[in-house]
Design a protein around this motif. Sequence first.
Motif, PDB file in Angstrom:
ATOM      1  N   PRO A 180      -7.853 -34.512  12.275  1.00  0.00           N
ATOM      2  CA  PRO A 180      -6.648 -34.578  13.101  1.00  0.00           C
ATOM      3  C   PRO A 180      -6.472 -33.292  13.915  1.00  0.00           C
ATOM      4  O   PRO A 180      -6.963 -32.231  13.517  1.00  0.00           O
ATOM      5  N   VAL A 181      -5.784 -33.401  15.040  1.00  0.00           N
ATOM      6  CA  VAL A 181      -5.542 -32.222  15.881  1.00  0.00           C
ATOM      7  C   VAL A 181      -4.512 -31.314  15.206  1.00  0.00           C
ATOM      8  O   VAL A 181      -3.525 -31.777  14.675  1.00  0.00           O
TER       9      VAL A 181
ATOM     10  N   TYR B 258     -13.770 -27.857  17.255  1.00  0.00           N
ATOM     11  CA  TYR B 258     -14.372 -27.909  15.919  1.00  0.00           C
ATOM     12  C   TYR B 258     -13.793 -26.806  15.027  1.00  0.00           C
ATOM     13  O   TYR B 258     -13.392 -27.044  13.891  1.00  0.00           O
ATOM     14  N   ILE B 259     -13.753 -25.578  15.553  1.00  0.00           N
ATOM     15  CA  ILE B 259     -13.300 -24.449  14.734  1.00  0.00           C
ATOM     16  C   ILE B 259     -11.831 -24.638  14.326  1.00  0.00           C
ATOM     17  O   ILE B 259     -11.457 -24.417  13.170  1.00  0.00           O
ATOM     18  N   GLN B 260     -11.013 -25.101  15.275  1.00  0.00           N
ATOM     19  CA  GLN B 260      -9.570 -25.196  14.990  1.00  0.00           C
ATOM     20  C   GLN B 260      -9.203 -26.438  14.187  1.00  0.00           C
ATOM     21  O   GLN B 260      -8.259 -26.411  13.407  1.00  0.00           O
ATOM     22  N   ASN B 261      -9.926 -27.533  14.399  1.00  0.00           N
ATOM     23  CA  ASN B 261      -9.527 -28.788  13.742  1.00  0.00           C
ATOM     24  C   ASN B 261     -10.332 -29.104  12.483  1.00  0.00           C
ATOM     25  O   ASN B 261      -9.845 -29.805  11.611  1.00  0.00           O
ATOM     26  N   TYR B 262     -11.548 -28.616  12.404  1.00  0.00           N
ATOM     27  CA  TYR B 262     -12.375 -28.902  11.232  1.00  0.00           C
ATOM     28  C   TYR B 262     -12.485 -27.690  10.315  1.00  0.00           C
ATOM     29  O   TYR B 262     -12.255 -27.788   9.118  1.00  0.00           O
ATOM     30  N   LEU B 263     -12.884 -26.562  10.914  1.00  0.00           N
ATOM     31  CA  LEU B 263     -13.248 -25.416  10.070  1.00  0.00           C
ATOM     32  C   LEU B 263     -12.023 -24.706   9.492  1.00  0.00           C
ATOM     33  O   LEU B 263     -11.903 -24.544   8.273  1.00  0.00           O
ATOM     34  N   ILE B 264     -11.103 -24.277  10.342  1.00  0.00           N
ATOM     35  CA  ILE B 264      -9.969 -23.469   9.864  1.00  0.00           C
ATOM     36  C   ILE B 264      -9.118 -24.232   8.847  1.00  0.00           C
ATOM     37  O   ILE B 264      -8.786 -23.683   7.793  1.00  0.00           O
TER      38      ILE B 264
ATOM     39  N   LEU C 159     -10.182 -31.560  26.986  1.00  0.00           N
ATOM     40  CA  LEU C 159     -10.462 -32.197  25.696  1.00  0.00           C
ATOM     41  C   LEU C 159     -11.165 -33.542  25.848  1.00  0.00           C
ATOM     42  O   LEU C 159     -11.540 -34.157  24.852  1.00  0.00           O
ATOM     43  N   ASP C 160     -11.338 -34.008  27.069  1.00  0.00           N
ATOM     44  CA  ASP C 160     -12.138 -35.218  27.303  1.00  0.00           C
ATOM     45  C   ASP C 160     -13.598 -34.764  27.433  1.00  0.00           C
ATOM     46  O   ASP C 160     -14.048 -34.344  28.494  1.00  0.00           O
TER      47      ASP C 160
END
Length: 313
Positions: free
Chosen positions: A100-101, A273-279, A304-305
């Motif tokens: 999720p965002v 990826y870094i903000q929504n998955y990793l962090i 973001l598209d």
Amino acid sequence: MLKVEFRCYQRSFKQPLHTHHGLWEVRPGIILKLSDRHQTSWGEIAPLEAFGSESFDQALQFCQSLRTIDRATIVQIPAHLPACRFGFESAWESFEAHAPVRKLNHSNLLPTGNMALGAWRSLWNQGARTFKWKIGVAPIQQELANFEALVTALPSQAQLRLDANGGLNWNDANLWLQKCDRYGVEFLEQPLLPQQFDAMLQLSQRYQTPIALDESVATLEQLECCYELGWRGIFVVKAAIAGSPSRLRSFCQNPGIDMVWSSVFETAIAQRYIQNYLIPSVSTGKRAIGFGVNHWFNDDLNQLDFTSLWQSL
Ligand SMILES: [Mg+2]
């Protein structure tokens, strides 16, 4: 097994970024597209050779050697290609799962020198509350005068962090830290060169203002090494050049890690990826993340598209 396609980009800074490493005008990188018959995912390779990652050309050569890729190949990407390892592993992970965002607090990079004085207000009006400012570029008396003017102008709720990029000597670092303690600066980043680790450890014990390591901990090996050597100050982590995200997650599980996530001027693909998955998958404190850099560019690579981002290359 996924099909590999890639396209290169060149991002021109609206105005060159002035740091102790010099003037930075163009950020080159590579967008990865991994796909099978049903699905596509995106990755990004954004090397930073000045911080010890592979060069853009080495990353390009690696991409040119691949038509398809699987998990086993990704795990074997060698340590001297950390940005490639990040790009492929993050693309693989986003292929398998959706996140999720998230809305995270950002630190916003100000222009160097007295140009910061004219630049903070429009960012503040857009909601920015944490600012970063580069030092170690001009003579210290001039920089200290600019600093006093800047901290006097900033509203009291603003937080300021300083980044010397290894450009100070011992005496100047002490002068800066006295000022930082007086004005409540959030932290001073990389005052001395990476080889002066012991001196930075001393500084971190001498002042209230925390010291953050950045150039010293560009790759996972260096992060792990400084932690082993007893560093308990702040670690600045540039995930896009650190190497394997899963190994970075393991590192974050060490007790007492105080971390600041930081950009290497990557596009929206690596940022997402870094903000929504990793962090969100690790707990490393509540400091604002250093991704407030998109105002330095005037291109389509923040969108973001990702399909139209790809098509624009
Ligand atoms: Mg830095």
